[in-house]
Design an enzyme around this catalytic site. Structure first.
Site, mmCIF file in Angstrom:
data_model
loop_
_atom_site.group_PDB
_atom_site.id
_atom_site.type_symbol
_atom_site.label_atom_id
_atom_site.label_comp_id
_atom_site.label_asym_id
_atom_site.label_seq_id
_atom_site.Cartn_x
_atom_site.Cartn_y
_atom_site.Cartn_z
ATOM 1 N N CYS A 281 -8.295 2.904 6.709
ATOM 2 C CA CYS A 281 -7.662 3.605 5.582
ATOM 3 C C CYS A 281 -8.208 3.115 4.240
ATOM 4 O O CYS A 281 -8.710 1.998 4.131
ATOM 5 C CB CYS A 281 -6.148 3.485 5.652
ATOM 6 S SG CYS A 281 -5.520 1.972 4.958
ATOM 7 N N GLU B 16 0.112 -0.670 16.384
ATOM 8 C CA GLU B 16 -0.624 0.551 16.012
ATOM 9 C C GLU B 16 -1.612 0.945 17.111
ATOM 10 O O GLU B 16 -1.727 2.128 17.477
ATOM 11 C CB GLU B 16 -1.376 0.317 14.691
ATOM 12 C CG GLU B 16 -2.170 1.521 14.251
ATOM 13 C CD GLU B 16 -3.082 1.227 13.065
ATOM 14 O OE1 GLU B 16 -2.685 0.479 12.156
ATOM 15 O OE2 GLU B 16 -4.208 1.752 13.061
ATOM 16 N N CYS C 40 0.857 -1.193 0.000
ATOM 17 C CA CYS C 40 0.000 0.000 0.000
ATOM 18 C C CYS C 40 0.896 1.247 0.000
ATOM 19 O O CYS C 40 2.124 1.152 0.150
ATOM 20 C CB CYS C 40 -0.861 0.007 1.269
ATOM 21 S SG CYS C 40 0.146 0.076 2.748
ATOM 22 N N THR D 186 -6.532 1.069 11.629
ATOM 23 C CA THR D 186 -6.663 1.419 10.202
ATOM 24 C C THR D 186 -6.982 0.230 9.300
ATOM 25 O O THR D 186 -7.480 0.418 8.197
ATOM 26 C CB THR D 186 -5.351 2.060 9.694
ATOM 27 O OG1 THR D 186 -4.278 1.174 10.020
ATOM 28 C CG2 THR D 186 -5.113 3.414 10.303
ATOM 29 N N CYS E 67 2.845 5.974 8.856
ATOM 30 C CA CYS E 67 1.918 6.226 7.744
ATOM 31 C C CYS E 67 1.019 7.418 8.104
ATOM 32 O O CYS E 67 0.517 7.503 9.227
ATOM 33 C CB CYS E 67 1.070 4.979 7.505
ATOM 34 S SG CYS E 67 -0.207 5.275 6.286
ATOM 35 N N SER F 201 0.834 -9.953 10.165
ATOM 36 C CA SER F 201 0.248 -8.770 9.517
ATOM 37 C C SER F 201 -1.263 -8.746 9.747
ATOM 38 O O SER F 201 -1.993 -9.636 9.298
ATOM 39 C CB SER F 201 0.564 -8.801 8.017
ATOM 40 O OG SER F 201 -0.364 -7.998 7.312
ATOM 41 N N SER G 97 1.566 -5.333 3.212
ATOM 42 C CA SER G 97 3.012 -5.356 3.459
ATOM 43 C C SER G 97 3.695 -6.504 2.704
ATOM 44 O O SER G 97 4.832 -6.853 3.019
ATOM 45 C CB SER G 97 3.283 -5.450 4.963
ATOM 46 O OG SER G 97 2.482 -6.441 5.552
ATOM 47 N N HIS H 63 3.525 1.734 11.537
ATOM 48 C CA HIS H 63 2.451 1.645 12.540
ATOM 49 C C HIS H 63 2.579 2.673 13.652
ATOM 50 O O HIS H 63 1.737 2.746 14.535
ATOM 51 C CB HIS H 63 2.465 0.266 13.221
ATOM 52 C CG HIS H 63 2.189 -0.853 12.292
ATOM 53 N ND1 HIS H 63 3.037 -1.928 12.126
ATOM 54 C CD2 HIS H 63 1.144 -1.061 11.482
ATOM 55 C CE1 HIS H 63 2.518 -2.742 11.231
ATOM 56 N NE2 HIS H 63 1.382 -2.252 10.822
HETATM 57 S S1 SF4 Z 1 -2.696 2.714 7.357
HETATM 58 FE FE1 SF4 Z 1 -3.288 1.879 5.372
HETATM 59 S S2 SF4 Z 1 -1.959 2.920 3.887
HETATM 60 FE FE2 SF4 Z 1 -1.077 3.203 5.937
HETATM 61 S S3 SF4 Z 1 0.390 1.525 6.195
HETATM 62 FE FE3 SF4 Z 1 -1.532 0.839 7.102
HETATM 63 S S4 SF4 Z 1 -2.581 -0.263 5.437
HETATM 64 FE FE4 SF4 Z 1 -0.970 0.984 4.491
#
Ligand code: SF4
Length: 295
Positions: free
Chosen positions: A187, A124, A12, A159, A94, A215, A258, A72
Site C-alpha cells: 500500500c 492479513e 495511516c 500490504t 482497509c 505490528s 498503527s 487486516h
Molecule cells: S493496508 Fe496500508 S493503509 Fe491499509 S491499514 Fe495496512 S498500512 Fe494502513
C-alpha cells in the site's frame, strides 16, 4: 542533540478509518467486539476497550453481537461462522487489504497457483490465503523461494512489505515462470513511511521506532533502519533510558501505521527530559519533521 521525526509517521488512512468506524459503532451501552485486535497497537486496543470495544479471540465466542471486522480483514470461514451465529458485521477492513483479497480471488478463479510475499502467521496473510483454493505458497523474503519452475503463477504481497524486496522476488522468479501475473499490493502508506524512515535513518546515529511489537509494518521499519544505523524499538516512552540515548547526536523518530500520535509525543518529551532539555510538546505537529525526500 537534535531530534527529528520522519515524515508520514504514525496512523495511516486504513487505521484511522478502522478506528473511526469502531468509535461510531460504539454507543457505550452495549459492548461491541473485534475478532482479534482492531489494529496492532496494544495501547490503542486498551483505549478502545474503554469505549466498550472489546477483543474476542475466537469466532465461536461471539453470538448475536455487533462485530467490527478489523483493518487486516478476517478469513472466509471466520466470516461465515460469525454470520451463522447471528452476529452483525461492520466491515473496517482497509480498502487496500480488500483489494489484495479480490486479486487473490481473481487469480484463484483463473486457476493460477499463488505466491504471497508476507508473514504466514500474520492475520492479513492468513485471511488472503482463505480466499484461495489453488496451490499457495507464502515466503517472507526472496531467499525462501523454492528451486522449481511454474507454467503459470500469480504473485502478490502483504500490504506492509518492502517494494525492493518484491522487485527482487519477481526478478528471481522470472527465469522460472512461463507466465506470471503480478499484483503490486504494497500500500501507498507503507511505501511513504518506509521511504521517509530510510531518508531520516541515513542522517541519524540512532533511530527510535515506536509501535507495537506485533505490528508487521513497525517491525519492517525497524528492519530497514537496522541496516543503516543504530536502532531502538519501543512501544512506549517508559522503555527509554538515559544510557541508551545520551551519547547520540541526532536521534530520528519513526512510528508504525498503527501507532497513535500521543505515543510519539511521549517519546519525544521523554528524550528531552532524559537529556536535560526543557523542551516539551503537546502535539505531534510541534515535533520537527525531516522533510528530505530522497532515500
Ligand atoms: S493496508 Fe496500508 S493503509 Fe491499509 S491499514 Fe495496512 S498500512 Fe494502513
Amino acid at each position: 542533540m537534535e531530534i527529528l521525526l520522519a515524515e508520514h509517521s504514525g496512523f495511516c488512512f486504513g487505521v484511522k478509518r478502522a478506528i473511526k468506524i469502531a468509535m461510531e459503532a460504539s454507543d457505550n451501552k452495549q459492548p461491541i467486539y473485534t475478532l482479534g485486535p482492531l489494529i496492532h497497537s496494544p495501547q490503542m486496543v486498551n483505549e478502545l476497550a474503554e469505549h466498550g470495544i472489546r477483543l474476542a479471540e475466537k469466532p465461536e465466542d461471539l453470538h448475536n453481537s455487533t462485530v467490527i471486522v478489523r483493518s487486516h480483514g478476517i478469513t472466509l470461514s471466520d466470516r461465515e461462522m460469525l454470520i451463522k451465529n447471528g452476529n452483525t458485521l461492520i466491515d473496517a477492513t482497509c480498502p487496500f487489504v480488500s483489494k489484495a483479497q479480490d486479486f487473490v480471488k481473481k487469480l484463484c478463479s483463473e486457476d493460477y497457483p499463488v505466491i504471497i510475499m508476507g508473514d504466514k502467521t500474520h492475520p492479513e496473510v492468513i485471511a488472503m490465503l482463505s480466499y484461495c483454493s489453488t496451490e499457495t505458497l507464502v515466503v517472507n523474503n526472496p531467499d525462501e523461494l523454492p528451486e522449481r519452475s511454474w507454467k503459470k503463477l500469480g504473485v502478490l504481497s502483504q500490504t506492509t512489505k518492502n517494494m525492493s524486496m518484491l522487485q527482487e522476488l519477481v526478478g528471481r522468479l522470472v527465469p522460472n515462470v512461463e507466465e506470471m501475473r503480478l499484483f503490486n499490493t504494497i500500500c501507498t502508506a507503507t511505501t511513504l513511511r518506509q521511504d521517509a524512515t530510510i531518508a531520516l535513518a541515513k542522517k541519524c546515529d540512532l533511530m527510535i521506532i515506536i509501535g507495537g511489537r506485533n505490528s508487521s509494518n513497525t517491525k519492517m521499519l525497524a528492519t530497514l533502519c537496522a541496516g543503516i544505523t543504530g536502532i531502538l524499538h519501543v512501544e512506549t516512552a517508559d522503555e527509554i533510558y538515559a544510557e541508551q540515548i545520551s551519547s547520540h547526536h541526532r536521534i530520528g523518530l519513526t512510528a508504525g501505521a498503527s501507532t497513535p500520535d500521543y505515543l510519539i509525543v511521549d517519546v519525544y518529551n521523554k528524550i528531552n527530559e532524559l537529556t536535560g532539555n526543557r523542551t516539551s510538546v503537546k502535539s505531534v505537529k510541534d515535533i520537527p519533521v525531516n522533510k528530505e525526500e530522497s532515500c
